[in-house]
Design an enzyme around this catalytic site. Structure first.
Site, PDB file in Angstrom:
ATOM      1  N   GLU A 173      -4.472 -44.108 -26.181  1.00  0.00           N
ATOM      2  CA  GLU A 173      -5.902 -43.232 -25.809  1.00  0.00           C
ATOM      3  C   GLU A 173      -4.841 -42.773 -24.539  1.00  0.00           C
ATOM      4  OE1 GLU A 173      -9.686 -43.038 -25.753  1.00  0.00           O
ATOM      5  OE2 GLU A 173      -9.584 -42.837 -28.046  1.00  0.00           O
ATOM      6  N   GLU A 218      -9.011 -45.149 -35.244  1.00  0.00           N
ATOM      7  CA  GLU A 218     -10.157 -44.570 -34.300  1.00  0.00           C
ATOM      8  C   GLU A 218     -11.454 -43.515 -35.485  1.00  0.00           C
ATOM      9  OE1 GLU A 218     -10.950 -45.712 -30.106  1.00  0.00           O
ATOM     10  OE2 GLU A 218      -9.480 -46.757 -30.484  1.00  0.00           O
TER      11      GLU A 218
END
Ligand code: AHR
Length: 557
Positions: free
Chosen positions: A211, A342
């Protein structure tokens, strides 16, 4: 969310407008169901196997977050809970039964704070650190590289190690892969030996940060893409260990981020040769029924929230299809894999628990969120090479919950979906066409068919997954089986007394798979009645025309 690239390039913008989930134009089937005047039908061409569904689509994720690593996997050697070198035996046994193909570690957001050298050597000498993302607690580094690789070996799975770009150096990342995988007497291989491990480990997957648009450094897409190229270069293949380097990808519908990473990848035009410097790009998307600030309760929800959740789960397929369309544009030979590392539900934490620990219950609704994701994954297995549910134990949409007081272990409804779907791992995808009279819910402007399905074959057997998304009504459907004879079948169903049913130490089997009795022979195949809010799998034994089919399988490989 990011200020990466303001807009997607114009040609891709029009391509994405044309990419509806599973549009035939993008070469896949999708969650949308066709209308029929007859009974609900799921049509499966048993003799037309497609791409292989990588077992890695059933991957897992374990972060230093809440009670996932500590208490969940690792209780320490002195614990009263039976363990092997500190790792819980019951957790290992439960996950071995699922044949989990890979485990991602140490994060997540934690990965970009983690300095691996703090987690090697004698435990009592390891420095402490602050886990600033998850509860702002002190981490003692007692679970580090050797403990993780021990866990990987106990589970019989493959390692997906996520490196640190946000606060780590290129040298640090380069030395980690050397430490893990080098065989000779290089400095890092020697250090590993000093710490008690002679043989190198295999590490087939390595994440280049996480991220990067957010907790991994708040970067702009182009800036991160440059770093991804640089860091990936130094994640070397040592001693025959071939690494798939996974660049930290987009959140949700940030297609511009994917485009920036695809533009920065090299060697995509020709079929020959590996993509470089990274071979895969990730994406993340979580399912919740409310907004980020109030995601909804795991166990108390209305019918409207039920449908909104399932519609948002089905939306994951649209995101995969669209990121894949961006990738197709730059990489027609599909050298760069998409890794959805994820996914899953994210609810408000259970009342009374630490808000930074992300502990949540897991109901029949979570099970259907998982089954819907898997149906979409199977349809996009040509580009999607891995997916990792977040997270394996005690965090978000877990397989396993452990009681903080007694340590008692509970298998969640989601665990059972993974178990029932295990036969899809490395099988060949079969198209499953859903035909419905008019049972579609409208949620947030999107149509949600009341039935979700997917199928695969090994040549001798076929596995069909069916989800009845109807909150209240059972659904009878005809499984229209074409192209191969069927010599036998077994069916299993997972549901609960209510859509919010879940397992607890007191009632560990409130939601558990049982044989599905409501299966009848039908002129087209089988007629099946699914209870409301249920997931079912039907395993078919295929007839003597298997020889013909396996020849076809070989020819298309
Ligand atoms: O899975 C929990 C967190 O969600 C991860 O650490 C992060 O990558 C994502 O935002």
């Amino acid at each position: 969310m990011t200020d990466s690239v303001p807009t997607l390039s114009a040609d891709l913008t029009s391509a994405l407008t044309a990419t509806t989930p599973g549009s035939r134009a993008s070469g896949s089937t999708g969650p949308s169901a066709a209308r029929t005047d007859g009974p609900a039908r799921v049509v499966v061409d048993l003799d037309l196997p497609g791409v292989t569904i990588s077992r890695h689509l059933y991957g897992h994720f374990a972060e230093h977050l809440g009670r996932c690593i500590y208490e969940g996997f690792y209780v320490g050697e002195d614990s009263e809970i039976p363990n092997t070198r500190g790792i819980r035996d019951d957790v290992v046994a439960a996950l071995r039964a699922l044949q989990i193909p890979n485990l991602r570690w140490p994060g997540g957001c934690f990965a970009d704070d983690y300095h691996w050298k703090d987690g090697i050597g004698p435990r009592e000498q390891r420095p402490q650190m602050v886990n600033s993302h998850w509860g702002d607690i002190v981490e003692d580094n007692s679970f580090g590289t050797h403990e993780f690789m021990d866990l990987v070996e106990l589970l019989g799975t493959e390692a997906y190690v996520n490196g640190n770009v946000g606060s780590g150096t290129v040298r640090e990342m380069s030395e980690w892969i050397e430490y893990l995988t080098r065989a000779d007497d290089s400095p890092m291989a020697s250090l590993r030996r000093e710490n008690g491990r002679d043989e190198p480990w295999k590490v087939p997957y390595f994440g280049i940060g996480n991220e990067a648009w957010g907790c991994g450094g708040n970067m702009r897409a182009e800036d991160y893409a440059a770093l991804a190229r640089q860091y990936s270069t130094y994640v070397r293949d040592h001693a025959g260990n071939e690494v798939t380097r996974i660049a930290a990808g987009a959140s949700d519908h940030d297609y511009a981020w994917t485009e920036a990473l695809m533009r920065a990848a090299t060697n995509l035009e020709k079929r020959e040769g590996k993509a470089g410097p990274y071979q895969a790009i990730s994406m993340h998307y979580y399912t919740m029924s409310g907004p980020w600030q109030d995601k909804g309760s795991a166990t108390e929800f209305t019918e409207e929230e039920w449908y909104r959740t399932l519609s948002r789960a089905a939306h994951a397929e649209e995101l995969v299809a669209r990121h894949a369309t961006v990738m197709d544009h730059y990489d027609p030979h599909k050298k760069v894999g998409l890794v959805f590392d994820e996914w899953g539900t994210w609810w408000n934490v259970e009342p009374g628990t630490n808000p930074g620990f992300l502990y949540q219950q897991n109901t029949v609704r979570d099970a259907l969120v998982a089954s819907i994701h898997f149906d979409g994954f199977h349809r996009h297995a040509d580009r999607l090479i891995m997916a990792n549910i977040a997270q394996t134990v005690n965090v978000l949409q877990a397989m396993i919950l452990t009681d903080p007081e007694t340590g008692a272990l509970v298998l969640t409804p989601t665990y059972h979906v993974f178990a029932m779907n295990a036969g899809h791992q490395d099988a060949r995808a079969l198209a499953a066409h859903v035909l419905l009279p008019e049972e579609v819910a409208e949620v947030d402007g999107r149509a949600l068919p009341m039935l979700s399905a997917s199928a695969s074959t090994t040549g001798k057997t076929a596995l069909i997954s069916l989800s009845n998304l109807d909150h209240a009504e059972e659904r009878t459907l005809v499984l229209d089986l074409r192209g191969r004879s069927v010599t036998g079948h077994t069916a299993t169903v997972l549901t609960g007394a209510s859509s919010a049913a879940h397992n607890t130490p007191e009632q560990p089997e409130a939601v558990a798979p049982v044989a599905l009795e409501a299966v009848r022979e039908h002129e087209r195949g089988l007629e099946i009645t699914l209870p409301p809010h249920s997931f079912a799998t039907v395993e078919l034994q295929l007839g003597s025309d298997a020889a013909r089919a396996s020849t076809e399988l070989r020819q298309t490989m």
